[in-house]
Design a protein around this motif. Sequence first.
Motif, PDB file in Angstrom:
ATOM      1  N   ARG A  45       0.932  -1.174  -0.124  1.00 44.76           N
ATOM      2  CA  ARG A  45       0.024   0.028   0.208  1.00 44.76           C
ATOM      3  C   ARG A  45       0.871   1.366  -0.152  1.00 44.76           C
ATOM      4  O   ARG A  45       2.015   0.914   0.215  1.00 44.76           O
ATOM      5  CB  ARG A  45      -0.932   0.121   1.209  1.00 44.76           C
ATOM      6  N   THR A  47       1.108   5.199   1.531  1.00 44.93           N
ATOM      7  CA  THR A  47       0.713   6.011   2.546  1.00 44.93           C
ATOM      8  C   THR A  47       0.973   7.486   2.398  1.00 44.93           C
ATOM      9  O   THR A  47       2.401   7.680   2.065  1.00 44.93           O
ATOM     10  CB  THR A  47       1.036   5.662   3.869  1.00 44.93           C
ATOM     11  N   SER A  65       2.366  -1.258   9.709  1.00 42.26           N
ATOM     12  CA  SER A  65       1.989   0.024  10.256  1.00 42.26           C
ATOM     13  C   SER A  65       3.172   0.834  10.044  1.00 42.26           C
ATOM     14  O   SER A  65       4.191   0.543  10.251  1.00 42.26           O
ATOM     15  CB  SER A  65       1.444  -0.022  11.608  1.00 42.26           C
ATOM     16  N   LEU A  66       3.166   2.271   9.405  1.00 44.37           N
ATOM     17  CA  LEU A  66       4.153   3.150   9.236  1.00 44.37           C
ATOM     18  C   LEU A  66       4.732   3.760  10.465  1.00 44.37           C
ATOM     19  O   LEU A  66       3.873   3.805  11.405  1.00 44.37           O
ATOM     20  CB  LEU A  66       3.639   4.250   8.386  1.00 44.37           C
ATOM     21  N   PRO A  81      -0.020  12.205   7.852  1.00 48.77           N
ATOM     22  CA  PRO A  81      -0.783  11.889   6.893  1.00 48.77           C
ATOM     23  C   PRO A  81      -1.893  12.829   6.308  1.00 48.77           C
ATOM     24  O   PRO A  81      -2.004  13.511   6.969  1.00 48.77           O
ATOM     25  CB  PRO A  81      -1.584  10.680   7.676  1.00 48.77           C
ATOM     26  N   SER A  87      -5.951  13.575  -0.456  1.00 52.39           N
ATOM     27  CA  SER A  87      -5.665  12.422  -1.280  1.00 52.39           C
ATOM     28  C   SER A  87      -6.245  12.336  -2.322  1.00 52.39           C
ATOM     29  O   SER A  87      -5.800  12.058  -3.392  1.00 52.39           O
ATOM     30  CB  SER A  87      -5.710  11.026  -0.437  1.00 52.39           C
TER      31      SER A  87
END
Length: 456
Positions: A45, A47, A65-66, A81, A87
Motif C-alpha cells: 500500500r 501512505t 504500520s508506518l 498523513p 488524497s
Amino acid sequence: MAVAARLERFLTRKGISYRALPIDQALNVDASVMASGLPPEDFIRGTLLIDINGVVMAVHGFDSSLDLDAVQQLTGRRLQPLTARQSSRLFADCDPGFQPPIGAAYDIPMLVDEDVLQVDRALMTGGNDHTLIELDGRALRLALAGARGGHLVIRGQGNGKRESLTLEEVADKLQKLYRLPPMPALALRILKLTANTEATARELAELIEFDPSLTAQIMRYARSALFNYPGQVTSVQEAVTRVLGFDRVAHIALGIASVRAFDVPRHGMLGMDSFWRHSLYCAFLCQRMASRCDADKGLSYLCGLLHNFGLLLVGHLFPAEFDELNRLREANPEASMHSLEVQVFGAGNDQQILAVGHGAIGGILHRLWQLPDPVVKAAGMHQQSGYHGEHDQYVLMVQLANGLLKERGIGDEFNPDDLPALAAALGLDDAALAAIGADIDGVAGELDALAASLSS
C-alpha cells in the motif's frame, strides 16, 4: 478501464508488464484484499504524507504500520498523513481511497520500505474499486525506481507472519488467557436499575447513597457551574430531580463505579487523570451533538464517557506494557495510537490479540458487561475511520468529539481528522460545528475540576 488512466500510461511508458485481476466491487482497499482471497502479506500500500515541503508517498506492506519516527529519521522531515479529501485531489482519476502505491505515476516522490524491495511479487489496488493488479518483483522495482529506501514500518511488522484475528476470536482468547475484571457490584446494580423503565429518582438516589465516595462525586457534579443551578443541592435525590436528571446521574454514577474495576496509574498521557479529562469532555460534546442529530442524549453521553475503557483494561492487565505504551505515546505524538499498540503488543505471542487496538478491546469488555449496544459499538469502532454500520451515528459522534478535542490537546490520539466530513455525516453544518466547538471553551474549567476530583 482496468486500471487508473495515469497509472496505465506510466506502466506502458516504462514498459512494465502487469496483470489485472478483476474482483467484486468493494467499499475500501481492506475489503478488496479480503474479497480477493489472496494472501494479505502479498499486498503493498502507499501512505500519503505531507509537510511544508510537499507530499511524499511511503510504500510499505499492506499488513504493516508506518513508523513516522523512522520516516523522520530517514528524511529529516516531520511528515503527517494526508486527509482523505487531500488524497482524492491528487488522485483525481482514482476511486476515493483506492490510490495505487506507485507515486511516480502521479509525480509524487516515493519512500519505500526495504522489505518491499525484496518481494518476488506484489499485489495492489489499480486505482478503482473492482480491479487489483499484480507485478512480479522485477516489474515492481522498475515501478519504484528512484524511490528512497529504508526501514519505514513498526518493528516486527510487514513480515507476513502476523495472523489476523476476528473480534470473536479475540474475545474468546481474552476470556481464556486473562482474568477479565467483572463489572463492580455497584455498577451492575446501577445498570440493572436503569434498565427498569419504572425506576424512580428515589431508588437511584438510595442506591448511590450506599457509597459515600460516589455520593460526594455526584453532589460535586450537581453543584458545578456547568448547570448554574441557583439553589442549594443538599441530597442526591435533589441532584437527580432538580439539576441533573435521572439518566445523567445514572450514567455518571455507572462510569465512576465501573472505573473501580481497573488498577491504572494516575499520571502520564494515558493515565487515569488524562482518562477522566478526556472522557468527561467527550461525553459533554456527544450530548451536545445528540440534540442536533436527533440521537438519544443519555446514550450519547454514555458512549462518550465509556468509549475509552479498553485503554483502562490494557493498563489493568499489562502494567509493564502499559507503561511502555505511555512512554511511546508521549515520545511519538505524530504516530497513530493503533501503530503504537501494534508495536507494544504485536510481538507474535499471546499478547498479540491486544494489537487489535484498545477500542476493539473496550468494545469486547462492554459486551461482556452487557452494556447497551450503541455503547459497545462506540467503544469498539471509535478507532476505525470511515465506519459505516450498526449504530454508526454514535460512533461518528465519538469520533467527531475526539477530533474536536485533539485540537485542544485532549485525548490519546493527535493525528488530524477530517472534521468537516465527520460533521457532514452527522448532518451538522459549519455553523453547528463552530457552536459545538465553542461550547467546549465555556465549560473547560468546570470539566477540568470535575476530572481532577474523579481521578484523585
